[in-house]
Design a protein around this motif. Structure first.
Motif, PDB file in Angstrom:
ATOM      1  N   ALA A   1       0.824  -1.206   0.000  1.00 30.45           N
ATOM      2  CA  ALA A   1       0.000   0.000   0.000  1.00 30.45           C
ATOM      3  C   ALA A   1       0.860   1.258   0.000  1.00 30.45           C
ATOM      4  N   ARG A   2       2.013   1.196   0.643  1.00 28.08           N
ATOM      5  CA  ARG A   2       2.908   2.352   0.688  1.00 28.08           C
ATOM      6  C   ARG A   2       3.423   2.724  -0.703  1.00 28.08           C
ATOM      7  N   THR A   3       3.504   1.735  -1.599  1.00 30.69           N
ATOM      8  CA  THR A   3       4.019   2.017  -2.936  1.00 30.69           C
ATOM      9  C   THR A   3       3.008   2.769  -3.797  1.00 30.69           C
ATOM     10  N   LEU A   4       1.762   2.868  -3.368  1.00 31.14           N
ATOM     11  CA  LEU A   4       0.739   3.556  -4.154  1.00 31.14           C
ATOM     12  C   LEU A   4       0.849   5.070  -4.059  1.00 31.14           C
ATOM     13  N   TYR A   5       1.597   5.570  -3.082  1.00 36.70           N
ATOM     14  CA  TYR A   5       1.707   7.019  -2.896  1.00 36.70           C
ATOM     15  C   TYR A   5       2.817   7.580  -3.776  1.00 36.70           C
ATOM     16  N   ASP A   6       2.453   8.529  -4.626  1.00 34.04           N
ATOM     17  CA  ASP A   6       3.401   9.192  -5.525  1.00 34.04           C
ATOM     18  C   ASP A   6       3.862  10.485  -4.865  1.00 34.04           C
ATOM     19  N   LYS A   7       5.116  10.537  -4.466  1.00 36.39           N
ATOM     20  CA  LYS A   7       5.633  11.716  -3.766  1.00 36.39           C
ATOM     21  C   LYS A   7       5.701  12.939  -4.675  1.00 36.39           C
ATOM     22  N   LYS A   8       5.901  12.723  -5.977  1.00 40.79           N
ATOM     23  CA  LYS A   8       6.013  13.857  -6.879  1.00 40.79           C
ATOM     24  C   LYS A   8       4.683  14.594  -7.016  1.00 40.79           C
ATOM     25  N   THR A   9       3.623  13.845  -7.209  1.00 36.62           N
ATOM     26  CA  THR A   9       2.298  14.464  -7.374  1.00 36.62           C
ATOM     27  C   THR A   9       1.533  14.528  -6.071  1.00 36.62           C
TER      28      THR A   9
ATOM     29  N   ARG B   1      -1.928   6.548  -6.266  1.00 38.79           N
ATOM     30  CA  ARG B   1      -2.208   5.915  -7.542  1.00 38.79           C
ATOM     31  C   ARG B   1      -2.793   4.532  -7.307  1.00 38.79           C
ATOM     32  N   LEU B   2      -4.060   4.372  -7.643  1.00 39.35           N
ATOM     33  CA  LEU B   2      -4.711   3.092  -7.415  1.00 39.35           C
ATOM     34  C   LEU B   2      -4.278   2.070  -8.450  1.00 39.35           C
ATOM     35  N   PRO B   3      -4.192   0.799  -8.041  1.00 41.18           N
ATOM     36  CA  PRO B   3      -3.850  -0.250  -9.014  1.00 41.18           C
ATOM     37  C   PRO B   3      -4.955  -0.391 -10.048  1.00 41.18           C
ATOM     38  N   GLU B   4      -4.576  -0.736 -11.268  1.00 48.10           N
ATOM     39  CA  GLU B   4      -5.551  -0.880 -12.342  1.00 48.10           C
ATOM     40  C   GLU B   4      -6.466  -2.064 -12.064  1.00 48.10           C
TER      41      GLU B   4
END
Length: 299
Positions: A280-288, A292-295
């Motif tokens: 779940a931590r990988t879904l967060y985009d630090k740049k934006t 980002r939800l998985p497809e």
């Protein structure tokens, strides 16, 4: 018969006795057809001879030959063929213990487990997929190593212990992680606007996703917990049943089963939690600064 015996020896290495009756069955593979009845009859006859109820001298010696075909998508046929092939491989490994081959077999088991989880959950980001693979590898092998070396007090590369135990642990981990990831993805559907609003209000990404992670983890644990609740009352587990049928005292079989269930519950909890929490931590985009939800199919 002699020509076929020579062919079986030359092509497959089988030693057949041409003086026995050859009982051959070649047809389409189905679980409800005569192959199953024939196999059950062979098992029953073998059990009668081993128990002494029937004298081997009174049984006509015979060689039973099976042949079958099936559609590639027929899962029971694939299971049957996979079990037969694994039986041959395990026979070879048990007769010729080798750390390299045992390790390779474990690697194949783990790779297949991870592949099944990822194939059942398409649309995940590469980082999420990496987290799942790492969680299953570290969690599965750590629990397996502890059980084999600390509980059973055997070498980690003893094929007679590590392969069957690894199969039970990795199989349950595969099912639980797959179910947990599937639930996590499905519960996120339609929640993009809500999560964006919470993020705009300053909520931490971990806090936003935590309810979904908890719900998915609870779902992943349900099959294991239900199995533990009904064990001994509703059903007898396979390992315990096999030991009792093999003649082991019921109390000894129960002790083994309790330890196995603790190991299964541990590996299911560890791999599911690590995959969901870290994934779940990988879904967060630090740049934006967006999640980002998985497809998901259809979305």
């Amino acid at each position: 018969k002699e020509d076929f015996t020579a062919y079986a020896k030359r092509e497959y290495g089988f030693d057949l006795d041409p003086n026995t009756m050859f009982n051959t069955m070649v047809k389409r593979l189905h679980e409800y057809k005569r192959q199953s009845l024939k196999i059950l009859a062979l098992i029953a006859k073998y059990a009668d001879i081993k128990s002494g109820r029937v004298s081997a001298d009174d049984v006509l010696p015979r060689t039973v030959i099976f042949g079958a075909k099936s559609a590639p998508g027929y899962y029971l046929a694939k299971m049957t063929i996979q079990l037969i092939l694994s039986g041959w491989v395990l026979t070879y490994l048990f007769d010729r213990p080798n750390s390299l081959w045992t390790g390779l077999y474990l690697f194949v088991m783990m790779a297949f487990s991870i592949h099944r989880v990822l194939s059942k959950n398409p649309g995940l980001s590469p980082s999420f997929r990496f987290v799942i693979g790492l969680s299953m590898t570290l969690g599965g092998f750590s629990i397996l190593a502890f059980f084999v070396m600390a509980v059973a007090r055997r070498s980690f590369f003893d094929p007679q212990y590590v392969i069957p135990l690894g199969g039970m642990l990795l199989g349950n981990a595969m099912n639980s992680v797959s179910l947990g990831i599937k639930t996590f993805r499905e519960t996120l559907v339609g929640q993009q606007a809500r999560m964006e609003a919470l993020a705009c209000l300053g909520a931490d990404s971990g806090d936003i996703l935590q309810p979904f992670v908890i719900r998915a983890l609870e779902t992943a644990m349900v099959p294991t917990l239900n199995s533990m609740v009904g064990m001994g009352i509703v059903s007898l587990p396979g390992m315990m049943t096999g030991q009792i049928l093999a003649g082991a005292p019921p109390l000894l079989a129960i002790l083994y089963q309790i330890s196995i269930m603790i190991a299964i519950a541990s590996v299911v909890t560890l791999t599911s939690f690590a995959s969901l929490y870290a994934g779940a931590r990988t879904l967060y985009d630090k740049k934006t600064q967006m999640i980002r939800l998985p497809e998901t199919k259809g979305h």
